[in-house]
Design an enzyme around this catalytic site. Structure first.
Site, mmCIF file in Angstrom:
data_model
loop_
_atom_site.group_PDB
_atom_site.id
_atom_site.type_symbol
_atom_site.label_atom_id
_atom_site.label_comp_id
_atom_site.label_asym_id
_atom_site.label_seq_id
_atom_site.Cartn_x
_atom_site.Cartn_y
_atom_site.Cartn_z
ATOM 1 N N GLY A 125 -10.798 4.438 -4.839
ATOM 2 C CA GLY A 125 -11.427 3.968 -3.531
ATOM 3 C C GLY A 125 -10.972 4.711 -2.432
ATOM 4 N N GLY A 126 -9.519 4.770 -2.117
ATOM 5 C CA GLY A 126 -9.080 5.565 -1.051
ATOM 6 C C GLY A 126 -7.637 5.938 -1.537
ATOM 7 C CD GLU B 215 -1.254 5.538 -0.441
ATOM 8 O OE1 GLU B 215 -2.372 5.382 -1.149
ATOM 9 O OE2 GLU B 215 -0.421 5.062 -1.103
ATOM 10 C CG ASN B 216 -3.438 12.097 0.201
ATOM 11 O OD1 ASN B 216 -2.567 11.887 -0.281
ATOM 12 N ND2 ASN B 216 -4.629 12.109 -0.260
ATOM 13 C CG HIS C 86 -5.333 -0.629 0.647
ATOM 14 N ND1 HIS C 86 -5.070 -1.818 0.160
ATOM 15 C CD2 HIS C 86 -5.087 0.442 0.309
ATOM 16 C CE1 HIS C 86 -4.038 -1.410 -0.873
ATOM 17 N NE2 HIS C 86 -4.066 -0.032 -0.686
ATOM 18 C CD GLU C 87 -6.298 3.690 0.780
ATOM 19 O OE1 GLU C 87 -5.163 4.188 0.683
ATOM 20 O OE2 GLU C 87 -7.000 3.124 0.020
ATOM 21 C CG HIS D 271 -1.025 2.800 1.559
ATOM 22 N ND1 HIS D 271 0.077 1.989 0.927
ATOM 23 C CD2 HIS D 271 -2.135 2.651 0.945
ATOM 24 C CE1 HIS D 271 -0.388 1.524 -0.141
ATOM 25 N NE2 HIS D 271 -1.708 1.864 -0.342
ATOM 26 C CD GLU E 121 -1.011 0.564 -3.645
ATOM 27 O OE1 GLU E 121 -1.825 0.107 -2.716
ATOM 28 O OE2 GLU E 121 -0.818 1.840 -3.673
ATOM 29 C CG ASP F 72 -1.959 8.467 -14.235
ATOM 30 O OD1 ASP F 72 -1.704 7.995 -12.975
ATOM 31 O OD2 ASP F 72 -2.214 9.446 -14.587
ATOM 32 C CE1 TYR G 255 -3.918 -1.457 -4.419
ATOM 33 C CE2 TYR G 255 -2.960 -1.548 -6.818
ATOM 34 C CZ TYR G 255 -3.681 -0.995 -5.678
ATOM 35 O OH TYR G 255 -3.659 0.539 -5.591
HETATM 36 N N1 BES Z 1 -2.339 4.290 -3.441
HETATM 37 C C1 BES Z 1 -3.723 3.831 -3.840
HETATM 38 C C2 BES Z 1 -4.159 4.743 -4.761
HETATM 39 C C3 BES Z 1 -3.074 4.904 -6.089
HETATM 40 C C4 BES Z 1 -2.173 3.979 -6.657
HETATM 41 C C5 BES Z 1 -3.254 6.124 -6.870
HETATM 42 C C6 BES Z 1 -1.762 4.040 -7.660
HETATM 43 C C7 BES Z 1 -2.512 6.169 -7.760
HETATM 44 C C8 BES Z 1 -1.540 5.439 -8.471
HETATM 45 C C9 BES Z 1 -4.605 3.449 -2.924
HETATM 46 O O1 BES Z 1 -3.961 3.312 -1.524
HETATM 47 C C10 BES Z 1 -5.190 2.332 -3.482
HETATM 48 O O2 BES Z 1 -4.788 1.383 -3.653
HETATM 49 N N2 BES Z 1 -6.588 2.467 -3.517
HETATM 50 C C11 BES Z 1 -7.322 1.291 -3.802
HETATM 51 C C12 BES Z 1 -7.876 0.538 -2.585
HETATM 52 C C13 BES Z 1 -8.278 -0.726 -2.791
HETATM 53 C C14 BES Z 1 -7.017 -1.748 -3.229
HETATM 54 C C15 BES Z 1 -8.696 -1.305 -1.168
HETATM 55 C C16 BES Z 1 -8.497 1.751 -4.646
HETATM 56 O O3 BES Z 1 -8.637 3.080 -4.904
HETATM 57 O O4 BES Z 1 -9.290 0.902 -5.081
HETATM 58 ZN ZN ZN Z 2 -3.044 1.234 -1.824
#
Ligand code: BES
Ligand code: ZN
Length: 644
Positions: free
Chosen positions: A312-313, A315-316, A339-340, A343, A362, A417, A425
């Site tokens: 979804g996103g 947080e770079n 959310h991002e 972070h 998270e 992964d 979360y």
């Molecule tokens: N940092 C995460 C994405 C991530 C986590 C990538 C672990 C690789 C390993 C990002 O901030 C995230 O949590 N994205 C969620 C957003 C949602 C919870 C609002 C997503 O992509 O669904």
């Molecule tokens: Zn996240």
């Protein structure tokens, strides 16, 4: 500018042991030896105890690097993007610091990289590649001449690098230009830069990126919105960041400001709708600063990616990467932006030391997200989002292995992964909400603000956090909090008994509406949905009984045009129901959904559900084969098991 960041980063707080701790990485290679030894000797309790202590102290089992001996502190990247061969070509110069004065071997992580040469002051030095691990890649050992403090590695990435996706023009919104983006978290930075790929090694960086002349490059660094497009771009990231936050994207990108410190980069076709959808970003930034302390990263911009972005996103820092699937037209999915953004405090400023500690990133971020959403959109929306999050958590707790429900999860020997779930979360956020309820919101806010300050630009373990809690909140509120309860939350499976249970009045009404429809008391066309937001729709659909008749589904579809909904989250919930009940009129949409969206959270549950019947699996296989050339490597990996 950046008044707080560097200063705070340089301080070691004696009361906390974060500083010494971050130098305790041991290489995964060493650990492999230790593990086989363990197996051979059948784990004498003494060795097992040392192992436990190592985990607690923050050994990173997902890196081969040796930052406890020699530590990389800065990267200078010099890369050209070749869209014909799908390769990044160039070199990186690493500044190093000797932690052990007499060590002269620098170990870096790599994955599918071709190393051309390694030099110090222009002179070639010896290097060797170790044994390849399927999940972690290959260690690169470099023998350093005495006194060397910079080393340059010339290299080329693989066209199938796990952390880079090369898109053809057809896979973009504009269809005219190719696109590239990287996704480093968790262990993929090593597939495009040879480096110490552990979240407890922080580096500053600068970069020169060469691209085709008509494309723009952006990075998780200072981006100048007025940059001229000329095919050569310079970046600096002055704050020390962990490697998983290094990011690059190249495409036909334009910039539009949303506020003084916020803006959006997107392909021209999406620029205006994105800027409108996310126009509250500046307000989010302001309320988060007021509640949790100053934003440490100068600007905060968004980059809208093509739909194959697997998350979804992401947080770079300074530039969150965002899926276009949340541009719904009504701001209904903007909690992703909150959310991002959050972070920037939890994750980018205070960072998990290992992937076992992901919940520190998270869980805190999810907690902050709810709070930001409440401050911007009010208490009712907050309550609805909290209930939906809680239901996601309940579903995972019902489905997952017990060990995967633990916040401080044991990931030894596993690929991070493969362990993605709602536990870090929503369980993490619920834990923090319980503390908030027990000690009062104001007190908890003050605590968090101090926490972000005390650990700014540090990477910390779960155990450091617990020690910090002991010294702070547990000492301050001995009648309200106790260590045993904290341990239950962090080290036990499931949702602890007595945990906060979010509720929403609006949803109580939806339950009644659903019941009335299910019992035949009300017809779907007679349900008044004019006031429903995406949350009501999701709650209405997600809590349908497992089995519905074709007539019932057709009635819903006729009344609400669910198969053609433009909201990708509602579409997801509806398509899940369609698959569970083999509702064929929705399968054409299902097919195009699977083929056009690569966001794993949206497609994986559909593939999983489809794979449960032979017909479903055959359908899934067709969609997957068509989609595969456009999917990100992570989405391919996460779903291929369902169709084969
Ligand atoms: N940092 C995460 C994405 C991530 C986590 C990538 C672990 C690789 C390993 C990002 O901030 C995230 O949590 N994205 C969620 C957003 C949602 C919870 C609002 C997503 O992509 O669904
Ligand atoms: Zn996240």
């Amino acid at each position: 500018m950046k008044k707080y960041g560097l200063l705070a980063g340089a301080l070691c707080l004696p009361v906390l042991f974060a500083c010494s701790e971050s130098s305790q990485t041991a290489s995964a290679a060493k650990d492999v030896d230790q593990k086989s030894e363990l197996e051979a000797t059948k784990a004498s309790s003494e060795i097992a105890a040392t192992d436990e202590a190592k985990i607690a102290s923050g050994v990173d089992y997902h890196s081969f690097a040796n930052p406890d001996e020699i530590r990389v502190t800065h990267l200078s990247l010099n890369l050209a993007a070749n869209f014909e061969t799908k390769q990044l070509v160039g070199d990186v110069t690493l500044d190093i610091e000797r932690i052990q004065p007499d060590s002269n071997t620098l170990v870096l992580d790599t994955r599918a990289l071709t190393i051309q040469n390694v030099t110090v002051n222009g002179q070639p030095v010896d290097f060797s590649m170790g044994e390849k691990d399927e999940d972690l890649g290959t260690p690169l050992s470099i023998t350093l001449p005495e006194g060397a403090d910079k080393v340059t590695v010339a290299y080329t990435t693989s066209p199938s690098a796990s952390g880079v996706q090369w898109l053809t023009p057809a896979q973009t919104a504009g269809k005219q230009h190719p696109f590239l983006f990287t996704q480093a978290q968790a262990v993929h930075a090593r597939s495009f830069i040879p480096l110490q790929d552990s979240p407890q090694v922080r580096v500053t960086y600068d970069a020169t990126i060469n691209t085709p002349k008509d494309l723009l490059a952006v990075m998780s660094a200072a981006n100048d919105p007025t940059t001229e497009r000329d095919g050569e771009y310079e970046f600096t990231m002055p704050q020390p960041i962990p490697s998983y936050l290094i990011a690059l994207a190249i495409g036909d990108l334009q910039f539009k400001a949303m506020g003084e410190r916020t803006g959006v980069y997107a392909e021209p076709a999406l620029l205006d709708s994105a800027a409108k959808e996310f126009e509250d970003t500046e307000a989010m930034l302001e309320v988060t600063e007021q509640t949790y302390g100053p934003y440490q990263w100068d600007r905060y911009d968004l980059l809208i990616l093509p739909p194959s972005f697997p998350f979804g996103g992401m947080e770079n820092p300074r530039l969150s990467f965002i899926t276009p699937t949340v541009i719904a037209g009504d701001k209904s999915l903007v909690s992703l932006i909150a959310h991002e953004l959050a972070h920037s405090w939890s994750g980018n400023t205070v960072t998990n030391a290992t992937w076992r500690d992901l919940w520190l990133n998270e869980g805190f971020t999810t907690y902050l997200t709810y709070r930001i959403m409440e401050m911007i959109y009010g208490h009712d929306r907050f309550k609805k989002e909290a209930v939906l999050g809680y239901q996601d958590l309940e579903n995972d707790v019902a489905a997952l292995d017990e060990n995967d429900e633990i916040l401080a999860i044991d990931l030894r020997g596993r690929n991070p992964d493969d362990v993605f779930s709602n536990i870090p979360y929503e369980k993490g956020a619920l834990f923090l909400r319980e503390i908030e309820h027990k000690i009062g919101r104001e007190n908890f806010d003050a605590f968090l603000m101090q926490y972000f300050k005390d650990f700014a630009f540090k990477s910390i373990t779960t155990d450091t956090f617990i020690a910090y809690l002991n010294k702070t909140l547990l000492a301050q509120y001995p009648d309200k909090l106790d260590a045993e309860r904290i341990n239950t939350w962090i080290f036990q499976s499931g949702i602890p008994e007595g945990a906060p249970h979010p509720e929403s009045d609006a949803f109580v009404k939806i339950d009644a509406t659903r019941d009335a429809w299910l019992s035949g008391e009300t017809k779907a066309v007679d349900i008044d949905t004019t006031q429903w937001t995406v949350h009501e729709w999701l709650y209405f659909l997600n809590n349908m009984p497992a089995s519905l008749s074709t007539e019932q589904l057709a009635e819903l579809d006729a009344a609400f045009s669910l198969t053609t909904t433009k909201n990708n989250e509602i579409a997801h919930s509806w398509l899940m129901i369609a698959v569970e009940n083999t509702y064929e009129p929705a399968y054409e949409r299902l097919y195009s959904y699977l083929v056009t969206i690569g966001r794993n959270k949206l497609v994986k549950p559909l593939y999983r559900e489809l794979s449960k019947t032979p017909e479903g699996k055959a359908f899934a296989k067709r969609a997957f084969e068509e989609a595969k050339p456009g999917y990100h490597p992570l989405t391919v990996r996460a779903n291929e098991g369902f169709v084969n």
